[in-house]
Scaffold this active site. Sequence first.
Site, PDB file in Angstrom:
ATOM      1  N   ASP A 154     -28.444 -47.336  11.945  1.00  0.00           N
ATOM      2  CA  ASP A 154     -29.104 -48.460  12.598  1.00  0.00           C
ATOM      3  C   ASP A 154     -28.166 -49.904  11.003  1.00  0.00           C
ATOM      4  OD1 ASP A 154     -30.392 -50.776  13.231  1.00  0.00           O
ATOM      5  OD2 ASP A 154     -32.337 -50.175  12.881  1.00  0.00           O
ATOM      6  N   ASP A 224     -33.535 -55.006  20.465  1.00  0.00           N
ATOM      7  CA  ASP A 224     -34.862 -54.108  20.636  1.00  0.00           C
ATOM      8  C   ASP A 224     -35.730 -54.231  21.654  1.00  0.00           C
ATOM      9  OD1 ASP A 224     -33.934 -53.820  17.843  1.00  0.00           O
ATOM     10  OD2 ASP A 224     -35.319 -53.707  17.194  1.00  0.00           O
TER      11      ASP A 224
HETATM   12  C1  GLA Z   1     -34.122 -52.517  14.347  1.00  0.00           C
HETATM   13  C2  GLA Z   1     -33.953 -51.344  15.771  1.00  0.00           C
HETATM   14  C3  GLA Z   1     -35.199 -50.970  15.877  1.00  0.00           C
HETATM   15  C4  GLA Z   1     -35.665 -49.987  15.125  1.00  0.00           C
HETATM   16  C5  GLA Z   1     -36.250 -50.435  13.393  1.00  0.00           C
HETATM   17  C6  GLA Z   1     -36.455 -50.371  12.208  1.00  0.00           C
HETATM   18  O1  GLA Z   1     -34.925 -53.248  14.588  1.00  0.00           O
HETATM   19  O2  GLA Z   1     -33.486 -51.827  16.379  1.00  0.00           O
HETATM   20  O3  GLA Z   1     -34.974 -49.649  16.865  1.00  0.00           O
HETATM   21  O4  GLA Z   1     -35.001 -49.217  14.362  1.00  0.00           O
HETATM   22  O5  GLA Z   1     -35.013 -52.046  13.481  1.00  0.00           O
HETATM   23  O6  GLA Z   1     -36.441 -51.314  11.445  1.00  0.00           O
END
Ligand code: GLA
Length: 398
Positions: A154, A224
């Site tokens: 990520d 997200d």
């Molecule tokens: C980002 C990702 C999420 C999750 C969070 C964890 O926002 O897009 O899917 O993994 O980080 O901190």
Amino acid sequence: MTRNRLFSLSTLAFTAVLACELAQAAQAQSAPLAATPPMGWNSWNHFAEKVTDADVRAAADALVSTGMRDAGYVYVNVDDTWEAGRDAQGNIQTNSKFPDMKALADYVHARGLKFGIYSSPGPKTCAGYEGSYGHEEQDARTYAAWGVDFLKYDLCGLRDLIDLYSPNDAAKASAMMRDAYLKMHLALVKTGRPIVYSLCQYGADDVWQWGEAVGVNLWRTTDDISDSFRSMALIGFSQAGLERYAKPGHWNDPDMLEVGNGGMNADQYRTQMSLWAMLAAPLLAGNDLSKMDETTRSILMNKEVIAVDQDKLGQQGSRLGPLQTWVRPLADGGKAVAVFNFVTDDVPQPVTLRFKELGFTGPVHARDLWAHKDLGVLSDAYTVTPPQGGVVMLRVWK
Ligand code: GLA
């Protein structure tokens, strides 16, 4: 038999075993990873930063007891917040919520499941925990030693570095991001362990155009998701046009499922499940599997819808015209067709499907995948009326 002969026999046997092992390793390496969109569970949508070892074990148990594992949900993925700092040799440490990651992976594997983990190419993860920056190969080796089968990587912390180093240079920022993802891909390959590689950088820089080149198996295409119809529909229906980038081994990822988390009704959750299947999207459940009601279970475990998602042809569906009718070609020559009613305040509207427009000539067979009902042989058209926020999904074949 002379000593020499004995020696050469054992050398031959050794060479044969070695050759066999090398062939197996090569096969394991070349066996296509993510030949169909990965299915499983991820801790983030429900547990977020509170997730513990016990929650993950409970999810693994529930995948088995509910029948979800046998329906295809095999990855058990720990998202962010498992990390602590590093020891004196630079090895990543787990925090007190995850006392022994190898033991957790063993627990998951013992149930016929696969184990996934999360990190960031930056110094810090999105939740501010330790990332892999500068320790990529070392972390990959640690994951392999733990028995990790899936890595979600990520961007987060690296985004801050990119901004710092090349604030006004989009080309350089893009190159830095691609390099970072390629670096971890190479580190994973070097471990010799097949690890599905899931890229998460929210669709920046048209990632679908270069994700495959840096070795990733799935790439997040959007920000997200949250557990609301608006968020889910905006993300899901915005995927039109990305279909040409998906194929076996490499998938668009519109983020995880929210089915069962409580923010949508059953029709709306059926919409997410159906739309994700039409999109050949990864199906990563994001709810508390140990407390699932029957409706949630029936949505996540609709095997006919799962079969569409997992269809071997691996061709992502497309939107047919401006209405929310989507069509996905299937390996057996048939097609999945889904008609959505996606405006929350919309009254249910009848939509007439004309089979000619779906690419069929003459009468077709059809089956309703939510009613679990054969519709028999239909001549040229069929009218469906999806409920508010809901869907009618069919399989159509000659
Ligand atoms: C980002 C990702 C999420 C999750 C969070 C964890 O926002 O897009 O899917 O993994 O980080 O901190």
